[in-house]
Design a protein around this motif. Structure first.
Motif, PDB file in Angstrom:
ATOM      1  N   SER A 110     -14.059   0.092  -6.439  1.00 49.19           N
ATOM      2  CA  SER A 110     -12.751   0.745  -6.401  1.00 49.19           C
ATOM      3  C   SER A 110     -12.498   1.385  -5.035  1.00 49.19           C
ATOM      4  CB  SER A 110     -12.679   1.817  -7.499  1.00 49.19           C
ATOM      5  OG  SER A 110     -11.559   2.639  -7.293  1.00 49.19           O
ATOM      6  N   SER A 111     -11.444   0.915  -4.366  1.00 47.89           N
ATOM      7  CA  SER A 111     -11.098   1.512  -3.065  1.00 47.89           C
ATOM      8  C   SER A 111     -10.647   2.950  -3.252  1.00 47.89           C
ATOM      9  CB  SER A 111      -9.934   0.790  -2.394  1.00 47.89           C
ATOM     10  OG  SER A 111     -10.109  -0.567  -2.352  1.00 47.89           O
ATOM     11  N   ALA A 112      -9.986   3.219  -4.387  1.00 46.58           N
ATOM     12  CA  ALA A 112      -9.491   4.586  -4.617  1.00 46.58           C
ATOM     13  C   ALA A 112     -10.657   5.547  -4.796  1.00 46.58           C
ATOM     14  CB  ALA A 112      -8.588   4.617  -5.840  1.00 46.58           C
ATOM     15  N   LEU A 132     -17.782 -10.454  -7.433  1.00 48.09           N
ATOM     16  CA  LEU A 132     -16.890 -10.733  -6.295  1.00 48.09           C
ATOM     17  C   LEU A 132     -15.964  -9.540  -6.036  1.00 48.09           C
ATOM     18  CD1 LEU A 132     -15.932 -14.487  -6.809  1.00 48.09           C
ATOM     19  CD2 LEU A 132     -17.704 -13.507  -5.366  1.00 48.09           C
ATOM     20  N   ASP A 133     -15.597  -8.842  -7.103  1.00 47.77           N
ATOM     21  CA  ASP A 133     -14.773  -7.642  -6.961  1.00 47.77           C
ATOM     22  C   ASP A 133     -15.524  -6.589  -6.135  1.00 47.77           C
ATOM     23  OD1 ASP A 133     -12.886  -5.692  -7.266  1.00 47.77           O
ATOM     24  OD2 ASP A 133     -13.113  -5.445  -9.419  1.00 47.77           O
ATOM     25  N   MET A 134     -16.814  -6.458  -6.427  1.00 44.87           N
ATOM     26  CA  MET A 134     -17.626  -5.484  -5.687  1.00 44.87           C
ATOM     27  C   MET A 134     -17.614  -5.818  -4.199  1.00 44.87           C
ATOM     28  SD  MET A 134     -20.652  -5.614  -8.468  1.00 44.87           S
ATOM     29  CE  MET A 134     -21.834  -4.428  -7.907  1.00 44.87           C
ATOM     30  N   MET A 135     -17.712  -7.131  -3.917  1.00 50.42           N
ATOM     31  CA  MET A 135     -17.776  -7.519  -2.502  1.00 50.42           C
ATOM     32  C   MET A 135     -16.408  -7.429  -1.825  1.00 50.42           C
ATOM     33  SD  MET A 135     -20.580 -10.471  -2.515  1.00 50.42           S
ATOM     34  CE  MET A 135     -21.302 -10.718  -4.088  1.00 50.42           C
ATOM     35  N   ARG A 136     -15.361  -7.812  -2.568  1.00 50.63           N
ATOM     36  CA  ARG A 136     -14.049  -7.748  -1.898  1.00 50.63           C
ATOM     37  C   ARG A 136     -13.628  -6.296  -1.658  1.00 50.63           C
ATOM     38  NH1 ARG A 136     -12.245 -10.195  -7.317  1.00 50.63           N
ATOM     39  NH2 ARG A 136     -11.033  -8.559  -8.309  1.00 50.63           N
ATOM     40  N   THR A 137     -14.126  -5.385  -2.516  1.00 52.73           N
ATOM     41  CA  THR A 137     -13.794  -3.968  -2.296  1.00 52.73           C
ATOM     42  C   THR A 137     -14.411  -3.463  -0.980  1.00 52.73           C
ATOM     43  OG1 THR A 137     -13.726  -3.717  -4.693  1.00 52.73           O
ATOM     44  CG2 THR A 137     -13.714  -1.690  -3.416  1.00 52.73           C
ATOM     45  N   GLY A 181      -9.802  -8.057   1.286  1.00 54.97           N
ATOM     46  CA  GLY A 181     -10.781  -8.773   0.459  1.00 54.97           C
ATOM     47  C   GLY A 181     -10.092  -9.363  -0.763  1.00 54.97           C
ATOM     48  N   THR A 182      -9.226  -8.575  -1.365  1.00 48.21           N
ATOM     49  CA  THR A 182      -8.514  -9.026  -2.558  1.00 48.21           C
ATOM     50  C   THR A 182      -7.596 -10.204  -2.227  1.00 48.21           C
ATOM     51  OG1 THR A 182      -8.592  -6.787  -3.419  1.00 48.21           O
ATOM     52  CG2 THR A 182      -6.925  -8.240  -4.374  1.00 48.21           C
ATOM     53  N   SER A 183      -6.908 -10.116  -1.103  1.00 41.65           N
ATOM     54  CA  SER A 183      -5.968 -11.194  -0.777  1.00 41.65           C
ATOM     55  C   SER A 183      -6.721 -12.482  -0.418  1.00 41.65           C
ATOM     56  CB  SER A 183      -5.030 -10.766   0.354  1.00 41.65           C
ATOM     57  OG  SER A 183      -5.764 -10.463   1.497  1.00 41.65           O
TER      58      SER A 183
HETATM   59  N1  ASP Z   1     -11.380  -3.538  -6.825  1.00 42.00           N
HETATM   60  C1  ASP Z   1     -10.506  -3.749  -5.700  1.00 42.00           C
HETATM   61  C2  ASP Z   1     -10.279  -2.428  -4.978  1.00 42.00           C
HETATM   62  O1  ASP Z   1     -10.312  -1.386  -5.579  1.00 42.00           O
HETATM   63  C3  ASP Z   1      -9.208  -4.366  -6.091  1.00 42.00           C
HETATM   64  C4  ASP Z   1      -9.438  -5.764  -6.627  1.00 42.00           C
HETATM   65  O2  ASP Z   1      -9.536  -6.688  -5.820  1.00 42.00           O
HETATM   66  O3  ASP Z   1      -9.589  -5.934  -7.829  1.00 42.00           O
HETATM   67  O4  ASP Z   1     -10.075  -2.435  -3.787  1.00 42.00           O
END
Ligand code: ASP
Length: 422
Positions: free
Chosen positions: A283-285, A394-399, A320-322
């Motif tokens: 989570s970026s937040a 993958l979510d962990m890595m893109r974050t 990362g998400t895009s």
């Molecule tokens: N988990 C990502 C973030 O918080 C968002 C996502 O790609 O699901 O940055």
């Protein structure tokens, strides 16, 4: 955070022990124990990070904007921030599209595996599709309306509405520039002290990061799907990981090196704790307090810039998400035998840019917004089921890429505005 080196090693150790414990729990059937007794510590760590995120945005942004003393500086910072964010996002999707067209991971999925995946994850995909549809049904300007709260206090109490808190904080900061400075002084002093206090609380929370990382990884591995499904998606996952690696090891450090005198090694070393927290929490937040602390106290970005650029980045800038959305959309099309021409892929570039801006900074949000990218490109949304088995890792890595990009842009903007202490 005085012993930062020790801290990132500690978090790393927590991650490794967590993976080891997770593997053991799969072997010996301890999943119930992990769920009841280990996972809660991870949840507590994420909650502690999240509880400080909105106060941090408010206080640092009000202080940051009011310290600018001049509204022209605010607009020049705003323009640069948006410009860099768009540039990095488009580069990320472009990288993803090149890789997925080069390696064609969708062609590695055989028909029987495709059926297994569609069946195993069909229900989960349907839930995401429903969430995405409620977003689409709201009308084109709804995301804009959502930035303006009808109740200031209500905005502060909802972590999912960070853009509203950002808007209110900027408004209050501008107000402080415009009122009589004698009257503004006590309010500014108050926010100044509160800001120091909040940063100290972030330091305290980070002391528990190794335990949090351990608990999060152990529970994740204990709940992981069967290895056969993961193996079938290795080519797709490999493509996403390669793309993220290019961004993280080449694109951001090189940008920073070219435009500032922060070297490759320093950038990596100082960003590592934030990257490890991003990896553990997805989570970026939740990572925002740590990213703020790293760029301000370790990379020399002035508070005025960090407090403006980073909260906005955490909510709208997700490279990362895009990148993942671009690869996933083309992968699903390839696996389903759908041909996508150049214009279709340019369409994906556009919708993935918007979808990543619209994605919330929480685990799994990128996948919900992927539904919109698929819909716009005419790819069956049920194809989401094909990639769900590997979405969490993958979510962990893109974050990691999402937070690193925010930090990188804050450094670039600070350097241009002569607000970078090196
Ligand atoms: N988990 C990502 C973030 O918080 C968002 C996502 O790609 O699901 O940055």
């Amino acid at each position: 955070m005085r012993n930062s080196l020790a801290l990132h090693w500690q978090i790393m150790l927590g991650l490794i022990l967590g993976i080891g414990f997770g593997v053991l729990s799969v072997q010996f059937g301890w999943a119930g124990f992990v769920k009841d007794w280990i996972k809660p510590w991870g949840t507590i760590f994420i909650n502690c990070l999240k509880l400080i995120a909105v106060p941090l945005i408010l206080v640092s942004l009000i202080k940051g904007v009011s310290d600018l003393k001049d509204l022209r500086k605010l607009s020049s910072m705003g323009i640069r921030t948006v410009g860099w964010y768009l540039l990095t996002t488009v580069t990320a999707i472009g990288t993803g599209l090149i890789l997925v067209n080069l390696f064609k991971p969708g062609h590695f999925i055989h028909a029987d595996m495709r059926e297994t995946l569609l069946q195993s994850y069909g229900e989960g995909a349907a839930t995401r599709i429903q969430s995405a549809q409620s977003t689409v049904a709201q009308g084109p300007l709804q995301p804009l309306i959502d930035i303006f709260p009808d109740n200031m206090m209500a905005a502060f109490t909802d972590n999912t509405k960070m853009l509203q808190s950002i808007f209110v904080a900027i408004l209050l900061g501008i107000g402080l520039i415009l009122i009589d400075q004698e009257k503004a002084k006590p309010v500014k002093t108050f926010f100044d002290s509160l800001n120091d206090l909040i940063m100290k609380v972030v330091d305290l929370i980070m002391l528990t990061a190794p335990l949090g990382a351990f608990a999060l990884l152990a529970s994740l591995i204990a709940e992981a799907p069967s290895f056969d499904l993961i193996r079938a998606l290795l080519s797709y996952s490999g493509c996403v990981v390669l793309g993220l690696t290019i961004l993280l090891t080449a694109f951001y450090p090189v940008l920073v090196r070219v435009f500032t005198n922060i070297g490759y090694k320093k950038f990596w070393k100082e960003m590592l704790p934030a990257q490890l927290v991003a990896f553990s929490t997805s989570s970026s937040a939740a990572t925002l307090p740590v990213t703020m602390e790293r760029v301000q106290e370790h990379l020399g970005v002035d508070e005025e810039v960090a407090s403006f650029v980073l909260p906005i980045g955490a909510t709208v800038n997700m490279d990362g998400t895009s990148l993942y959305q671009g690869i996933a959309a083309v992968f699903i099309a390839q696996a389903m035998g759908i041909h996508l021409g150049l214009s279709d892929q340019l369409g994906i570039l556009l919708t993935a840019t918007l979808a990543s801006i619209g994605a919330a900074a929480v685990p799994g949000a990128g996948m919900i917004m992927l539904v919109i990218v698929l819909g716009a490109a005419g790819i069956p949304e049920a194809g989401l089921a094909l990639i769900m088995a590997v979405d969490r890792p993958l979510d962990m890595m893109r974050t990691i890429a999402n937070v690193t990009s925010d930090a990188c842009v804050s450094i670039l903007v600070a350097s241009k505005l002569k607000k970078l202490k090196t």
